[in-house]
Design a protein around this motif. Structure first.
Motif, PDB file in Angstrom:
ATOM      1  N   GLU A  39       0.832  -1.209   0.000  1.00  0.00           N
ATOM      2  CA  GLU A  39       0.000   0.000   0.000  1.00  0.00           C
ATOM      3  C   GLU A  39       0.867   1.260   0.000  1.00  0.00           C
ATOM      4  N   HIS A  40       2.035   1.206   0.622  1.00  0.00           N
ATOM      5  CA  HIS A  40       2.944   2.360   0.631  1.00  0.00           C
ATOM      6  C   HIS A  40       3.453   2.677  -0.772  1.00  0.00           C
ATOM      7  N   VAL A  41       3.562   1.660  -1.589  1.00  0.00           N
ATOM      8  CA  VAL A  41       3.986   1.875  -2.974  1.00  0.00           C
ATOM      9  C   VAL A  41       2.827   2.462  -3.774  1.00  0.00           C
ATOM     10  N   ARG A  42       1.656   1.892  -3.596  1.00  0.00           N
ATOM     11  CA  ARG A  42       0.474   2.385  -4.322  1.00  0.00           C
ATOM     12  C   ARG A  42       0.214   3.864  -4.052  1.00  0.00           C
ATOM     13  N   THR A  43       0.459   4.288  -2.822  1.00  0.00           N
ATOM     14  CA  THR A  43       0.185   5.683  -2.454  1.00  0.00           C
ATOM     15  C   THR A  43       1.364   6.612  -2.725  1.00  0.00           C
ATOM     16  N   GLY A  44       2.489   6.061  -3.199  1.00  0.00           N
ATOM     17  CA  GLY A  44       3.641   6.891  -3.522  1.00  0.00           C
ATOM     18  C   GLY A  44       4.541   7.217  -2.347  1.00  0.00           C
ATOM     19  N   ARG A  45       4.281   6.635  -1.194  1.00  0.00           N
ATOM     20  CA  ARG A  45       5.131   6.893  -0.010  1.00  0.00           C
ATOM     21  C   ARG A  45       6.514   6.278  -0.159  1.00  0.00           C
ATOM     22  N   ILE A  46       6.603   5.189  -0.924  1.00  0.00           N
ATOM     23  CA  ILE A  46       7.889   4.557  -1.213  1.00  0.00           C
ATOM     24  C   ILE A  46       8.158   4.773  -2.697  1.00  0.00           C
ATOM     25  N   PRO A  47       9.191   5.530  -3.037  1.00  0.00           N
ATOM     26  CA  PRO A  47       9.460   5.792  -4.460  1.00  0.00           C
ATOM     27  C   PRO A  47      10.158   4.620  -5.141  1.00  0.00           C
ATOM     28  N   MET A  48       9.897   4.479  -6.407  1.00  0.00           N
ATOM     29  CA  MET A  48      10.571   3.480  -7.224  1.00  0.00           C
ATOM     30  C   MET A  48      12.025   3.913  -7.433  1.00  0.00           C
ATOM     31  N   MET A  49      12.835   3.013  -7.922  1.00  0.00           N
ATOM     32  CA  MET A  49      14.255   3.286  -8.119  1.00  0.00           C
ATOM     33  C   MET A  49      14.476   4.063  -9.420  1.00  0.00           C
ATOM     34  N   ALA A  50      15.039   5.249  -9.294  1.00  0.00           N
ATOM     35  CA  ALA A  50      15.473   6.064 -10.444  1.00  0.00           C
ATOM     36  C   ALA A  50      14.388   6.221 -11.506  1.00  0.00           C
ATOM     37  N   ASP A  51      13.175   6.514 -11.064  1.00  0.00           N
ATOM     38  CA  ASP A  51      12.048   6.722 -11.982  1.00  0.00           C
ATOM     39  C   ASP A  51      11.769   5.518 -12.875  1.00  0.00           C
ATOM     40  N   SER A  52      12.110   4.330 -12.397  1.00  0.00           N
ATOM     41  CA  SER A  52      11.830   3.102 -13.147  1.00  0.00           C
ATOM     42  C   SER A  52      10.577   2.456 -12.558  1.00  0.00           C
ATOM     43  N   ASN A  53      10.295   1.252 -13.000  1.00  0.00           N
ATOM     44  CA  ASN A  53       9.203   0.501 -12.377  1.00  0.00           C
ATOM     45  C   ASN A  53       9.751  -0.539 -11.404  1.00  0.00           C
ATOM     46  N   TYR A  54      11.013  -0.377 -10.975  1.00  0.00           N
ATOM     47  CA  TYR A  54      11.631  -1.304 -10.028  1.00  0.00           C
ATOM     48  C   TYR A  54      11.647  -0.736  -8.622  1.00  0.00           C
ATOM     49  N   LEU A  55      11.468  -1.643  -7.670  1.00  0.00           N
ATOM     50  CA  LEU A  55      11.456  -1.299  -6.260  1.00  0.00           C
ATOM     51  C   LEU A  55      12.477  -2.176  -5.533  1.00  0.00           C
ATOM     52  N   LEU A  56      13.252  -1.553  -4.660  1.00  0.00           N
ATOM     53  CA  LEU A  56      14.200  -2.296  -3.829  1.00  0.00           C
ATOM     54  C   LEU A  56      13.414  -2.870  -2.652  1.00  0.00           C
ATOM     55  N   VAL A  57      13.463  -4.189  -2.491  1.00  0.00           N
ATOM     56  CA  VAL A  57      12.640  -4.861  -1.481  1.00  0.00           C
ATOM     57  C   VAL A  57      13.532  -5.686  -0.558  1.00  0.00           C
ATOM     58  N   GLU A  58      13.387  -5.448   0.746  1.00  0.00           N
ATOM     59  CA  GLU A  58      14.088  -6.211   1.772  1.00  0.00           C
ATOM     60  C   GLU A  58      13.101  -7.181   2.408  1.00  0.00           C
ATOM     61  N   PHE A  59      13.601  -8.339   2.804  1.00  0.00           N
ATOM     62  CA  PHE A  59      12.755  -9.375   3.385  1.00  0.00           C
ATOM     63  C   PHE A  59      13.264  -9.761   4.767  1.00  0.00           C
ATOM     64  N   SER A  60      12.445 -10.497   5.483  1.00  0.00           N
ATOM     65  CA  SER A  60      12.859 -11.068   6.757  1.00  0.00           C
ATOM     66  C   SER A  60      14.013 -12.036   6.502  1.00  0.00           C
TER      67      SER A  60
END
Length: 181
Positions: A39-60
């Motif tokens: 939801e943070h991505v959908r609302t724009g609170r987390i920006p994509m990487m360098a104006d791309s459609n990629y997101l840096l994702v960390e996991f447990s």
């Protein structure tokens, strides 16, 4: 405020151009995955990487392969590409080259490894596995994980030098610079 952040990045890039011609800073965010976090991505609170459609994702650190795939599927179903942050930390995924290749092929994900891992005091077996993953094209980026200039500094230069000496210039350039472009 997104507009203020964009203006600050523009100012930073103008300053960088004077000191380090060719260096460009891009906006991007890292998402610690939880099913509700998308939801943070959908609302724009987390920006994509360098104006791309990629997101840096960390996991447990304890994520298991099935949960990893479910998470990757949730993010990619949103039309978002995944860069797996700190991929060396997830034994259930990183420990198996076939599993890494499966996720890469099926979901078009990218794998990032920390510079500290490249230059660190990891075991011989770990270093051998990392070298194999690099040579098989499983690793896409080397990044800093630097959170400030006071702690966890970047070590990118040292990682680049290590890769240059052990894997050659083409690989060092690709992992530390070119793939990010």
């Amino acid at each position: 405020d997104q507009l203020l952040l964009s203006e600050q990045i523009e100012q930073l890039n103008a300053h960088c151009e004077k000191l380090y011609p060719g260096l460009v800073v891009h906006q991007g965010g890292e998402l610690y995955y939880r099913p509700s976090a998308i939801e943070h991505v959908r609302t724009g609170r987390i920006p994509m990487m360098a104006d791309s459609n990629y997101l840096l994702v960390e996991f447990s650190l304890q994520i298991m392969p099935d949960a990893f795939e479910q998470a990757i599927r949730q993010v990619t179903n949103e039309g978002i590409g995944v860069i797996v942050a700190h991929s060396e930390r997830y034994d259930a995924v990183f420990g198996n080259i076939d599993r890494m290749a499966y996720f890469k092929d099926k979901y078009d994900i990218l794998y990032q490894v920390n510079a500290d891992t490249i230059i660190g005091k990891e075991s011989f077996l770990f270093k051998r596995k990392l070298k194999k993953l690099i040579r098989h094209g499983m690793i896409d980026f080397i990044a800093s994980d630097a959170h400030s200039t006071n702690r966890r500094s970047s070590h990118l230069k040292e990682a680049y030098t290590y890769l240059l000496n052990h894997e050659g210039q083409a690989t060092a350039d690709a992992l530390c610079r070119d793939n990010a472009a």
